[in-house]
Scaffold this active site. Structure first.
Site, PDB file in Angstrom:
ATOM      1  N   HIS A 119      -6.848  -3.363   9.845  1.00 50.52           N
ATOM      2  CA  HIS A 119      -8.076  -4.170   9.615  1.00 50.52           C
ATOM      3  C   HIS A 119      -8.808  -4.274  10.581  1.00 50.52           C
ATOM      4  O   HIS A 119      -9.263  -5.450  11.259  1.00 50.52           O
ATOM      5  CB  HIS A 119      -7.801  -5.572   8.891  1.00 50.52           C
ATOM      6  CG  HIS A 119      -6.964  -5.472   7.766  1.00 50.52           C
ATOM      7  ND1 HIS A 119      -6.149  -6.703   7.259  1.00 50.52           N
ATOM      8  CD2 HIS A 119      -6.593  -4.493   6.839  1.00 50.52           C
ATOM      9  CE1 HIS A 119      -5.656  -6.242   5.998  1.00 50.52           C
ATOM     10  NE2 HIS A 119      -6.037  -5.022   5.885  1.00 50.52           N
ATOM     11  N   GLU A 161       0.708  -1.340   0.156  1.00 52.24           N
ATOM     12  CA  GLU A 161      -0.075  -0.074   0.048  1.00 52.24           C
ATOM     13  C   GLU A 161       0.800   1.234  -0.196  1.00 52.24           C
ATOM     14  O   GLU A 161       0.270   2.415   0.495  1.00 52.24           O
ATOM     15  CB  GLU A 161      -0.982   0.020   1.239  1.00 52.24           C
ATOM     16  CG  GLU A 161      -1.917  -1.223   1.263  1.00 52.24           C
ATOM     17  CD  GLU A 161      -2.869  -1.255   0.166  1.00 52.24           C
ATOM     18  OE1 GLU A 161      -3.043  -0.687  -0.763  1.00 52.24           O
ATOM     19  OE2 GLU A 161      -3.522  -2.566   0.250  1.00 52.24           O
ATOM     20  N   HIS A 207      -2.515   2.107   8.442  1.00 47.07           N
ATOM     21  CA  HIS A 207      -3.616   1.421   7.605  1.00 47.07           C
ATOM     22  C   HIS A 207      -3.872   0.207   8.512  1.00 47.07           C
ATOM     23  O   HIS A 207      -2.921  -0.572   8.911  1.00 47.07           O
ATOM     24  CB  HIS A 207      -3.362   1.034   6.304  1.00 47.07           C
ATOM     25  CG  HIS A 207      -4.261  -0.377   5.530  1.00 47.07           C
ATOM     26  ND1 HIS A 207      -5.638   0.073   5.646  1.00 47.07           N
ATOM     27  CD2 HIS A 207      -4.109  -1.304   5.257  1.00 47.07           C
ATOM     28  CE1 HIS A 207      -6.080  -1.031   4.955  1.00 47.07           C
ATOM     29  NE2 HIS A 207      -5.217  -1.878   4.859  1.00 47.07           N
ATOM     30  N   HIS A 265     -12.717  -4.205   3.951  1.00 49.20           N
ATOM     31  CA  HIS A 265     -11.467  -4.312   4.162  1.00 49.20           C
ATOM     32  C   HIS A 265     -10.623  -3.625   5.382  1.00 49.20           C
ATOM     33  O   HIS A 265      -9.944  -4.413   6.118  1.00 49.20           O
ATOM     34  CB  HIS A 265     -10.637  -3.534   2.579  1.00 49.20           C
ATOM     35  CG  HIS A 265      -9.166  -3.740   2.695  1.00 49.20           C
ATOM     36  ND1 HIS A 265      -8.523  -3.773   1.513  1.00 49.20           N
ATOM     37  CD2 HIS A 265      -8.191  -3.924   3.673  1.00 49.20           C
ATOM     38  CE1 HIS A 265      -7.155  -3.979   1.596  1.00 49.20           C
ATOM     39  NE2 HIS A 265      -7.045  -3.987   3.035  1.00 49.20           N
ATOM     40  N   GLU A 307     -18.141  11.909  22.519  1.00 54.04           N
ATOM     41  CA  GLU A 307     -16.882  12.591  22.393  1.00 54.04           C
ATOM     42  C   GLU A 307     -16.365  12.368  20.576  1.00 54.04           C
ATOM     43  O   GLU A 307     -15.447  13.106  20.242  1.00 54.04           O
ATOM     44  CB  GLU A 307     -15.629  12.403  23.431  1.00 54.04           C
ATOM     45  CG  GLU A 307     -16.168  13.132  24.710  1.00 54.04           C
ATOM     46  CD  GLU A 307     -15.187  13.194  25.605  1.00 54.04           C
ATOM     47  OE1 GLU A 307     -13.898  12.622  25.507  1.00 54.04           O
ATOM     48  OE2 GLU A 307     -15.379  13.612  26.637  1.00 54.04           O
TER      49      GLU A 307
HETATM   50  O1  2HA Z   1      -0.393  -5.747   4.085  1.00 52.60           O
HETATM   51  O2  2HA Z   1      -3.065  -4.620   4.587  1.00 52.60           O
HETATM   52  O3  2HA Z   1      -4.095  -3.923   2.186  1.00 52.60           O
HETATM   53  C1  2HA Z   1      -1.598  -5.948   3.940  1.00 52.60           C
HETATM   54  C2  2HA Z   1      -2.688  -5.025   3.653  1.00 52.60           C
HETATM   55  C3  2HA Z   1      -3.039  -4.608   2.348  1.00 52.60           C
HETATM   56 ZN    ZN Z   2      -5.124  -3.951   4.187  1.00 51.30          ZN
END
Ligand code: 2HA
Ligand code: ZN
Length: 272
Positions: free
Chosen positions: A142, A116, A140, A211, A170
């Protein structure tokens, strides 16, 4: 001082470890990048290799020319960063055009930054410009409940934001500008990078349907705190829906009263 002993690398590692323990990073899921300060890179210059192999970023980020980024490696696991930083994270330098990168430290296994990286760098580019260089972290993850909600809530910025604002008093104070939502797209390329960075013009949180989520912040605390806050709102939402749904909630008038007293610029587009 060793690269791995510096405050910025220690802060980076602490986030990866905290975040794994949160349950947001199964297998090699998620990635993190930090735009390194001049004085921080100066302090470790003696340990950096000369750029050898320049590789295309896939997007053009001229305002990041010659910058250095600390970034997680492709295929690497967040839970292993604390054990072997040199294998799992690295420093990449951007070339003078803002179109290629070279690894100058770390990533001794796997050798490349996260898949990414285009999205990270486009987001850094936008945020550097918008915040006069203050913003330094793109993150990023998940997180389970946010992902679950993308199967249930309408995938538009207004409804997604309003629902999460309602989940804790809040929350609108912490993300008053709201949350952007990218529909399902193939991850890892320049198309999703462009779609995400367009929303990062307006927001500090962007959800990728089915995702995960991207957050930006001036430092590790701010980026991690945003992820944590949005995911907690999502967890409350899942619980409320599992208990049969809302019987009462925070009204738009309540939000306006809150905005007035807390002196926050609440995004009026998301109120009725
Ligand atoms: O590494 O999260 O979006 C893996 C991820 C790709
Ligand atoms: Zn990801």
């Amino acid at each position: 001082m060793l690269v791995t002993d510096t405050e910025f690398v220690q802060g980076f590692i602490r986030l990866t470890d905290d975040a794994f323990r949160k349950g947001w990073h199964e297998r090699n899921g998620g990635n993190l990048s930090y735009r390194i300060k001049d004085e921080e890179i100066e302090a470790v210059k003696d340990q950096l290799a000369q750029p050898k192999e320049w590789l295309p970023i896939g997007v053009s980020v001229p305002n990041l020319a010659n910058e250095y980024f600390l970034v997680t490696g492709t295929g690497r696991y967040m839970r292993n960063v604390i054990l072997k930083p040199e294998e799992n994270i690295g420093i990449a330098k951007i070339d003078a055009k803002g179109e290629n990168y070279a690894v100058v430290w770390g990533l001794t296994v796997g050798h490349h930054p996260t898949s990414e990286f285009p999205t990270h760098l486009m987001n850094h580019s936008i945020k550097k410009e918008l915040t006069n260089g203050v913003n330094r972290v793109i993150y990023h993850a998940h997180p389970t409940n946010i992902i679950a909600l993308t199967f249930v809530l309408p995938l538009n910025d207004k409804e997604f934001t309003h629902e999460l604002w309602e989940m804790a008093t809040e929350d609108p104070v912490i993300f008053p500008e709201g949350i952007g939502v990218v529909p399902w797209m193939v991850p890892g390329g320049s198309e999703i990078a462009k779609a995400t960075s367009k929303l990062m013009q307006k927001y500090n949180i962007v959800v990728w349907a089915h995702h995960g989520m991207f957050c930006s912040g001036k430092d590790f605390d701010e980026a991690f705190g945003l992820m944590d806050t949005a995911e907690k709102a999502a967890e409350i939402c899942v619980k409320v829906r599992s208990m049969g749904g809302k019987k009462q909630t925070i009204s738009d008038q309540n939000f306006r009263d809150l905005a007035r007293d807390f002196k926050i610029n609440l995004n009026e587009d998301f109120l009725d």
